[in-house]
Motif scaffolding. Structure first.
Motif, PDB file in Angstrom:
ATOM      1  N   ALA A  77       0.857  -1.182   0.000  1.00  0.00           N
ATOM      2  CA  ALA A  77       0.000   0.000   0.000  1.00  0.00           C
ATOM      3  C   ALA A  77       0.894   1.232   0.000  1.00  0.00           C
ATOM      4  CB  ALA A  77      -0.907   0.006   1.219  1.00  0.00           C
ATOM      5  N   SER A  78       0.556   2.196  -0.836  1.00  0.00           N
ATOM      6  CA  SER A  78       1.394   3.404  -0.919  1.00  0.00           C
ATOM      7  C   SER A  78       1.290   4.244   0.348  1.00  0.00           C
ATOM      8  CB  SER A  78       0.985   4.235  -2.137  1.00  0.00           C
ATOM      9  OG  SER A  78      -0.374   4.653  -2.027  1.00  0.00           O
ATOM     10  N   ASN A  79       0.167   4.139   1.069  1.00  0.00           N
ATOM     11  CA  ASN A  79      -0.029   4.894   2.308  1.00  0.00           C
ATOM     12  C   ASN A  79      -0.358   3.905   3.419  1.00  0.00           C
ATOM     13  OD1 ASN A  79      -0.647   6.618   4.376  1.00  0.00           O
ATOM     14  ND2 ASN A  79      -2.092   7.878   3.213  1.00  0.00           N
ATOM     15  N   THR A  80       0.665   3.446   4.117  1.00  0.00           N
ATOM     16  CA  THR A  80       0.449   2.428   5.160  1.00  0.00           C
ATOM     17  C   THR A  80      -0.236   2.993   6.384  1.00  0.00           C
ATOM     18  OG1 THR A  80       2.703   2.828   5.957  1.00  0.00           O
ATOM     19  CG2 THR A  80       2.393   1.011   4.408  1.00  0.00           C
ATOM     20  N   ALA A  81      -0.354   4.317   6.488  1.00  0.00           N
ATOM     21  CA  ALA A  81      -1.109   4.902   7.600  1.00  0.00           C
ATOM     22  C   ALA A  81      -2.602   4.632   7.422  1.00  0.00           C
ATOM     23  CB  ALA A  81      -0.851   6.396   7.682  1.00  0.00           C
ATOM     24  N   VAL A  82      -3.033   4.487   6.172  1.00  0.00           N
ATOM     25  CA  VAL A  82      -4.441   4.199   5.888  1.00  0.00           C
ATOM     26  C   VAL A  82      -4.727   2.723   6.048  1.00  0.00           C
ATOM     27  CG1 VAL A  82      -6.213   4.195   4.073  1.00  0.00           C
ATOM     28  CG2 VAL A  82      -4.731   6.187   4.380  1.00  0.00           C
ATOM     29  N   MET A  83      -3.826   1.866   5.551  1.00  0.00           N
ATOM     30  CA  MET A  83      -4.055   0.433   5.679  1.00  0.00           C
ATOM     31  C   MET A  83      -2.764  -0.343   5.448  1.00  0.00           C
ATOM     32  SD  MET A  83      -5.963  -0.707   2.139  1.00  0.00           S
ATOM     33  CE  MET A  83      -5.040  -0.864   0.603  1.00  0.00           C
ATOM     34  N   THR A  84      -2.750  -1.562   5.968  1.00  0.00           N
ATOM     35  CA  THR A  84      -1.698  -2.533   5.652  1.00  0.00           C
ATOM     36  C   THR A  84      -2.361  -3.701   4.947  1.00  0.00           C
ATOM     37  OG1 THR A  84      -1.942  -3.566   7.828  1.00  0.00           O
ATOM     38  CG2 THR A  84      -0.236  -1.854   7.591  1.00  0.00           C
ATOM     39  N   VAL A  85      -1.566  -4.495   4.212  1.00  0.00           N
ATOM     40  CA  VAL A  85      -2.161  -5.549   3.387  1.00  0.00           C
ATOM     41  C   VAL A  85      -1.394  -6.861   3.520  1.00  0.00           C
ATOM     42  CG1 VAL A  85      -3.174  -3.992   1.684  1.00  0.00           C
ATOM     43  CG2 VAL A  85      -0.806  -4.744   1.400  1.00  0.00           C
ATOM     44  N   ALA A  86      -2.096  -7.934   3.253  1.00  0.00           N
ATOM     45  CA  ALA A  86      -1.509  -9.273   3.197  1.00  0.00           C
ATOM     46  C   ALA A  86      -2.191 -10.029   2.073  1.00  0.00           C
ATOM     47  CB  ALA A  86      -1.685 -10.001   4.527  1.00  0.00           C
ATOM     48  N   THR A  87      -1.503 -11.031   1.519  1.00  0.00           N
ATOM     49  CA  THR A  87      -2.060 -11.769   0.386  1.00  0.00           C
ATOM     50  C   THR A  87      -2.171 -13.255   0.696  1.00  0.00           C
ATOM     51  OG1 THR A  87       0.146 -12.097  -0.580  1.00  0.00           O
ATOM     52  CG2 THR A  87      -1.094 -10.152  -1.291  1.00  0.00           C
ATOM     53  N   SER A  88      -3.038 -13.917  -0.033  1.00  0.00           N
ATOM     54  CA  SER A  88      -3.155 -15.371   0.004  1.00  0.00           C
ATOM     55  C   SER A  88      -2.718 -15.905  -1.351  1.00  0.00           C
ATOM     56  CB  SER A  88      -4.596 -15.792   0.298  1.00  0.00           C
ATOM     57  OG  SER A  88      -5.446 -15.455  -0.798  1.00  0.00           O
ATOM     58  N   THR A  89      -2.723 -17.227  -1.501  1.00  0.00           N
ATOM     59  CA  THR A  89      -2.270 -17.837  -2.752  1.00  0.00           C
ATOM     60  C   THR A  89      -3.197 -17.532  -3.926  1.00  0.00           C
ATOM     61  OG1 THR A  89      -3.423 -19.883  -2.128  1.00  0.00           O
ATOM     62  CG2 THR A  89      -1.080 -19.724  -1.570  1.00  0.00           C
ATOM     63  N   SER A  90      -4.419 -17.085  -3.628  1.00  0.00           N
ATOM     64  CA  SER A  90      -5.361 -16.805  -4.715  1.00  0.00           C
ATOM     65  C   SER A  90      -5.229 -15.386  -5.267  1.00  0.00           C
ATOM     66  CB  SER A  90      -6.797 -17.024  -4.233  1.00  0.00           C
ATOM     67  OG  SER A  90      -7.127 -16.086  -3.219  1.00  0.00           O
ATOM     68  N   ALA A  91      -4.364 -14.574  -4.667  1.00  0.00           N
ATOM     69  CA  ALA A  91      -4.220 -13.184  -5.113  1.00  0.00           C
ATOM     70  C   ALA A  91      -3.668 -13.126  -6.526  1.00  0.00           C
ATOM     71  CB  ALA A  91      -3.296 -12.424  -4.157  1.00  0.00           C
ATOM     72  N   ALA A  92      -4.149 -12.135  -7.283  1.00  0.00           N
ATOM     73  CA  ALA A  92      -3.703 -11.949  -8.662  1.00  0.00           C
ATOM     74  C   ALA A  92      -3.091 -10.559  -8.802  1.00  0.00           C
ATOM     75  CB  ALA A  92      -4.880 -12.102  -9.624  1.00  0.00           C
ATOM     76  N   ALA A  93      -2.115 -10.466  -9.696  1.00  0.00           N
ATOM     77  CA  ALA A  93      -1.440  -9.184  -9.909  1.00  0.00           C
ATOM     78  C   ALA A  93      -2.446  -8.135 -10.383  1.00  0.00           C
ATOM     79  CB  ALA A  93      -0.324  -9.357 -10.922  1.00  0.00           C
ATOM     80  N   GLY A  94      -2.257  -6.915  -9.902  1.00  0.00           N
ATOM     81  CA  GLY A  94      -3.134  -5.832 -10.309  1.00  0.00           C
ATOM     82  C   GLY A  94      -2.868  -4.577  -9.498  1.00  0.00           C
ATOM     83  N   SER A  95      -3.517  -3.481  -9.909  1.00  0.00           N
ATOM     84  CA  SER A  95      -3.373  -2.201  -9.206  1.00  0.00           C
ATOM     85  C   SER A  95      -4.766  -1.685  -8.852  1.00  0.00           C
ATOM     86  CB  SER A  95      -2.644  -1.179 -10.078  1.00  0.00           C
ATOM     87  OG  SER A  95      -1.327  -1.607 -10.363  1.00  0.00           O
ATOM     88  N   VAL A 276      -6.601 -10.632  -1.324  1.00  0.00           N
ATOM     89  CA  VAL A 276      -5.934  -9.604  -0.514  1.00  0.00           C
ATOM     90  C   VAL A 276      -6.766  -9.319   0.736  1.00  0.00           C
ATOM     91  CG1 VAL A 276      -5.086  -7.227  -0.435  1.00  0.00           C
ATOM     92  CG2 VAL A 276      -4.893  -8.555  -2.546  1.00  0.00           C
ATOM     93  N   THR A 277      -6.092  -9.219   1.873  1.00  0.00           N
ATOM     94  CA  THR A 277      -6.725  -8.795   3.122  1.00  0.00           C
ATOM     95  C   THR A 277      -6.196  -7.414   3.470  1.00  0.00           C
ATOM     96  OG1 THR A 277      -6.943 -11.058   3.944  1.00  0.00           O
ATOM     97  CG2 THR A 277      -6.999  -9.287   5.571  1.00  0.00           C
ATOM     98  N   MET A 278      -7.107  -6.449   3.599  1.00  0.00           N
ATOM     99  CA  MET A 278      -6.739  -5.080   3.952  1.00  0.00           C
ATOM    100  C   MET A 278      -7.103  -4.834   5.409  1.00  0.00           C
ATOM    101  SD  MET A 278      -8.449  -3.144   0.685  1.00  0.00           S
ATOM    102  CE  MET A 278      -8.586  -3.965  -0.905  1.00  0.00           C
ATOM    103  N   THR A 279      -6.169  -4.315   6.169  1.00  0.00           N
ATOM    104  CA  THR A 279      -6.425  -3.939   7.550  1.00  0.00           C
ATOM    105  C   THR A 279      -6.441  -2.417   7.626  1.00  0.00           C
ATOM    106  OG1 THR A 279      -5.331  -5.943   8.358  1.00  0.00           O
ATOM    107  CG2 THR A 279      -5.654  -4.153   9.931  1.00  0.00           C
ATOM    108  N   LEU A 280      -7.637  -1.865   7.815  1.00  0.00           N
ATOM    109  CA  LEU A 280      -7.812  -0.410   7.776  1.00  0.00           C
ATOM    110  C   LEU A 280      -7.419   0.227   9.103  1.00  0.00           C
ATOM    111  CD1 LEU A 280     -11.326  -0.315   6.027  1.00  0.00           C
ATOM    112  CD2 LEU A 280      -9.055  -0.563   4.987  1.00  0.00           C
ATOM    113  N   SER A 281      -6.736   1.375   9.018  1.00  0.00           N
ATOM    114  CA  SER A 281      -6.293   2.091  10.222  1.00  0.00           C
ATOM    115  C   SER A 281      -6.904   3.477  10.340  1.00  0.00           C
ATOM    116  CB  SER A 281      -4.765   2.210  10.233  1.00  0.00           C
ATOM    117  OG  SER A 281      -4.151   0.944  10.177  1.00  0.00           O
TER     118      SER A 281
END
Length: 489
Positions: A77-95, A276-281
């Motif tokens: 994430a470009s702004n980790t103050a907003v959220m952090t992220v984690a991926t699983s094996t099913s994640a696909a490349a993208g923006s 993708v799992t997003m943890t919002l802050s």
């Protein structure tokens, strides 16, 4: 017949020393058996070491044989103050463009104050039931910050109850009863420093709009103290007639993902972007980028090479010959280890079919003159960047057959199978050790019988010589007496 308590006492002969020497001589076969046992035990231990490094190498090969290893992605994430992220094996490349407009939070209610926290506040008929219904408070206007009008939609089957009796009818007791009931509400006390300072604060354990509370009781005292009906609260102050006030409104997290609205009862948002799992802050905007994780792929290949090199190092140590001492290691010249090394190296040098890469050297993995392997990071990086699927096929085949990783995994398993060469060798040594143990016990029994027989014979000899010495002494005394008598005449 006179008995002899210790060999040699009667005869003066060194029979105990002689018996010790005979015992040492008879025990020579035991020393030889013990030497054989030590040698086979060392070999068995060496096979255990070999099996351990083989298992570690197998684990790295198995990972490379799995297509999931080469499908790994990483997210940032470009702004980790907003959220952090984690991926699983099913994640696909993208923006993804993310805009977090609201965070999920738990509803919190606070009661009116009472003078003492440990004094009874429920004095009516007891026991009484305290009922919690969970659902959604309706009518909130985000523009005005008020309810227009307030309402409550209870979730079917959400009702929970807490029993209040004479043992817990104080503010402290009610707090403890709610917490002990584990109904999805956390209760605590707050002291505001006033004349009636103690307030009961009740907070929903779970975030999300659907976890709002409605509280009622069969006891008038409890109803007056902490009863709360969202539909009956003041639209502006969120306070009911008995003074219980909603201090925090239960809300869902709200965000957009590439302009698509997403709602989540939790600040942990799963699958809004695939895998993708997003943890919002906090609220705000950020960009989410999911890319192929070539670093983890390279790490898996390097672990494979290290695993093989560790196997080679262990093999060299287990087969080393100490020229200065002239001694062998446990597996010096061992055909089982030699065959294992030959099989594995043969597999890694066998071209694979059907893929863009057929040999390890094509992706930068090659053998050195000393038998170890090395990785050309530049070449491996290029292969993974241009054709990760081809690298995956080199190690994993088509998923059912072929692939260096899959073949090594299967082959090493075969070494330790019931009829595998390593298992057979270990079983053979264990059987030999059992035979030697039985042989040792049999030989020890024979030696014990032989020494016992020697002891019996030596005891008899000691007694016989002792008697002869006594007879000799008696005769000597008699002859001396006779000679003395003759000379007087």
């Amino acid at each position: 017949m006179t008995s002899v308590s210790s060999l040699g006492i009667g005869s003066g002969l060194q029979l105990n020393t002689l018996l010790d020497q005979l015992t040492t001589a008879e025990s020579a076969p035991l020393t030889q058996i013990q030497s054989q046992q030590s040698s086979f035990q060392a070999k068995l231990s060496a096979y255990g070491t070999l099996q351990s490094v083989l298992s570690a190498f197998q684990s790295t090969a198995s990972k490379l044989g799995s297509a999931a290893t080469f499908q790994a992605v990483k997210a940032s994430a470009s702004n980790t103050a907003v959220m952090t992220v984690a991926t699983s094996t099913s994640a696909a490349a993208g923006s993804y463009a993310i805009n977090v407009t609201g965070l999920a939070q738990s509803q919190s209610l606070v009661s009116v104050g009472v003078a003492k926290q440990d004094a009874a506040v429920v004095t009516g008929t007891l026991p009484a039931t305290l009922t919690f219904d969970f659902g959604t408070v309706t009518g909130y206007d985000s523009t005005t910050g008020a309810y227009n009008p307030p309402g409550f939609n209870a979730t079917a089957g959400s009702t929970k109850t807490v029993t209040i009796d004479s043992s817990n009818n104080s503010l402290q007791g009610i707090r403890d009863a709610i917490n002990k009931a584990n109904i999805g509400v956390t209760a605590s006390l707050v002291n505001d420093g006033s004349g009636t300072p103690y307030h009961l604060v009740m907070t929903s354990t779970n975030t999300g709009a659907a976890n709002s509370m409605r509280i009622s009781s069969s006891s008038a005292d409890l109803q007056n103290l902490i009863g709360f009906d969202p539909a009956a609260m003041n639209a502006s102050t969120a306070t009911t007639a008995n003074g219980v006030r909603q201090t925090v409104r239960a809300t869902d997290a709200t965000l957009t993902v590439n302009g698509i609205a997403v709602i989540s009862a939790s600040n942990t948002v799963k699958e809004a972007a695939q895998g993708v799992t997003m943890t919002l802050s906090q609220t705000g905007t950020t960009n989410l980028t999911v890319t192929s994780d070539t670093d983890s792929m390279k790490a898996a290949v390097n672990a494979f090479v290290s695993g093989y090199n560790n196997l080679q190092a262990a093999a060299n140590q287990l087969t080393a010959f100490d020229t200065s001492a002239g001694t062998n290691s446990p597996l010096t010249g061992d055909s089982v280890l030699r065959n294992i090394q030959t099989r594995l190296r043969g597999l890694m040098n066998t071209p694979q079919s059907g893929g863009a890469y057929t040999m390890l050297s094509q992706i930068g993995v090659s053998f050195q003159k000393d038998g170890t392997m090395s990785v050309n990071d530049t070449k491996l990086s290029a292969a993974l960047a241009s054709n990760p699927g081809g690298v995956a096929q080199l190690f994993g085949g088509d998923g059912t057959k072929g692939g260096i990783g899959r073949q090594i995994d299967s082959t090493i398993s075969g070494f330790s199978d019931t009829n595998g060469m390593l298992k057979s060798a270990q079983d053979g040594i264990n059987q030999t050790l059992k035979d030697l143990s039985a042989q040792y016990a049999s030989e020890q029994s024979r030696i014990n019988d032989t020494i016992a027989n020697y002891r019996t014979q030596f005891t008899a000899l000691d007694l016989a010589v002792s008697q002869m010495n006594q007879t000799s002494s008696y005769l000597t005394q008699q002859f001396s007496a006779m000679n003395g008598t003759s000379s007087k005449k």
